[in-house]
Scaffold this active site. Structure first.
Site, PDB file in Angstrom:
ATOM      1  N   HIS A   1      21.176  39.196  67.452  1.00  0.00           N
ATOM      2  CA  HIS A   1      22.238  38.217  67.685  1.00  0.00           C
ATOM      3  C   HIS A   1      23.148  38.091  66.466  1.00  0.00           C
ATOM      4  O   HIS A   1      23.830  37.085  66.304  1.00  0.00           O
ATOM      5  CB  HIS A   1      21.655  36.844  68.047  1.00  0.00           C
ATOM      6  CG  HIS A   1      21.043  36.800  69.423  1.00  0.00           C
ATOM      7  ND1 HIS A   1      20.314  35.731  69.900  1.00  0.00           N
ATOM      8  CD2 HIS A   1      21.046  37.707  70.434  1.00  0.00           C
ATOM      9  CE1 HIS A   1      19.897  35.981  71.143  1.00  0.00           C
ATOM     10  NE2 HIS A   1      20.319  37.181  71.471  1.00  0.00           N
TER      11      HIS A   1
ATOM     12  N   CYS B   1      41.061  33.546  56.794  1.00  0.00           N
ATOM     13  CA  CYS B   1      41.059  34.879  56.194  1.00  0.00           C
ATOM     14  C   CYS B   1      41.896  34.890  54.913  1.00  0.00           C
ATOM     15  O   CYS B   1      43.007  34.371  54.887  1.00  0.00           O
ATOM     16  CB  CYS B   1      41.614  35.881  57.204  1.00  0.00           C
ATOM     17  SG  CYS B   1      41.787  37.552  56.550  1.00  0.00           S
TER      18      CYS B   1
ATOM     19  N   GLY C   1       7.564  32.468  68.606  1.00  0.00           N
ATOM     20  CA  GLY C   1       8.573  31.419  68.626  1.00  0.00           C
ATOM     21  C   GLY C   1       9.765  31.700  69.509  1.00  0.00           C
ATOM     22  O   GLY C   1      10.886  31.329  69.172  1.00  0.00           O
TER      23      GLY C   1
ATOM     24  N   ASN D   1       3.661  30.933  70.696  1.00  0.00           N
ATOM     25  CA  ASN D   1       4.823  30.075  70.946  1.00  0.00           C
ATOM     26  C   ASN D   1       4.342  28.662  71.253  1.00  0.00           C
ATOM     27  O   ASN D   1       3.242  28.483  71.763  1.00  0.00           O
ATOM     28  CB  ASN D   1       5.607  30.625  72.147  1.00  0.00           C
ATOM     29  CG  ASN D   1       6.926  29.901  72.354  1.00  0.00           C
ATOM     30  OD1 ASN D   1       7.724  29.772  71.418  1.00  0.00           O
ATOM     31  ND2 ASN D   1       7.165  29.406  73.560  1.00  0.00           N
TER      32      ASN D   1
HETATM   33 ZN   LIG Z   1      42.708  38.619  58.420  1.00  0.00          ZN
END
Ligand SMILES: [Zn+2]
Length: 246
Positions: free
Chosen positions: A118, A150, A190, A216
């Site tokens: 993920h 950014c 888990g 779990n």
């Molecule tokens: Zn950028």
């Protein structure tokens, strides 16, 4: 024999062993899981905070959720379960670790062969120009703004975690399915095994003739097919497994 004893015996006998971890391995590090009563989805509606379309619609709002998570994750420490799994890898008893977690705690505990299906909070990326910002830079940007922009083009960055509505990183998920098929033993720690395609990994192992172990809190759809299913604390049980295998 205790659950930990049976799990240790299986790990000794059935090699190669691959581990699959979910949010439950990190709750003992103070990181909330998603689907339990006290989990993140009880507080935040995933449709508003965790989908790629929500991010495209309102990235600053989604960062309200991720900024808090990054802060928690930046200072979280591996717990006994992470450390035990790293130790089993060092002893040659775990070939690789597939994780649904984005929290970097397996790496911090010393696990080397980690497949992050993920993604992770290690980096955030600019969807406009491709600039990649490491976590430290993101945390620095968050000190002066509600969402990190950014440095090249000022577009709001996207954390490199898989959001709902996005495909899983193909290389990681292919590697995970290969590992599951080749495993003599898949140990699930888990995870309630509810989120696909990761929830399909135990089926791959079983179909290829491998065995399944589950550790779990609470039941999973695969308990009946597992050679061992332990309902308990990941940290306590895995520490006992390491001791039993010493
Ligand atoms: Zn950028």
């Amino acid at each position: 024999m205790t659950g930990a004893g049976r799990l240790a015996a299986l790990i000794r006998e059935e090699q190669p062993c691959v581990v699959l971890t979910g949010a439950g391995v990190s709750t003992e590090s103070g990181i909330p899981d998603f689907r339990t009563r006290t989990g993140l989805w009880a507080e935040y509606d995933p449709m508003e905070y965790a989908t790629i379309s929500a991010f495209r619609r309102d990235p600053v709002k989604v960062w309200d959720f991720y900024a808090k998570r990054c802060e928690v994750l930046a200072t979280a420490r591996p717990n006994a379960a992470h450390l035990a799994l790293a130790e089993l890898e060092r002893r040659g008893l775990v070939r690789a670790l597939i994780t649904q977690n984005i929290d970097l705690l397996h790496e911090r505990a010393g696990s080397a062969a980690v497949v992050e299906v993920h993604g992770s909070i290690r980096t955030s990326s600019c969807l406009s120009c491709g600039h990649v910002e490491p976590l430290d830079g993101v945390l620095e940007l968050l000190r002066s703004a509600p969402a990190p922009a950014c440095r090249e083009c000022e577009t709001i960055l996207k954390p490199d975690v898989v959001m709902f509505g996005e495909l899983l990183p193909p290389q990681a998920i292919d590697r995970a399915f290969d590992l599951a098929r080749d495993a003599a033993l898949l140990v699930v720690v888990g995870s309630s095994l509810e989120v696909h395609p990761v929830a399909g990994l135990p089926g791959e192992t079983l179909a290829a003739g491998g065995r399944l172990a589950i550790l779990n809190r609470g039941r999973t759809p695969y308990d009946a097919q597992a050679a061992v299913a332990v309902d308990g604390s990941a940290g306590e049980v895995l520490s006992a497994v390491v001791e039993a295998l010493a």
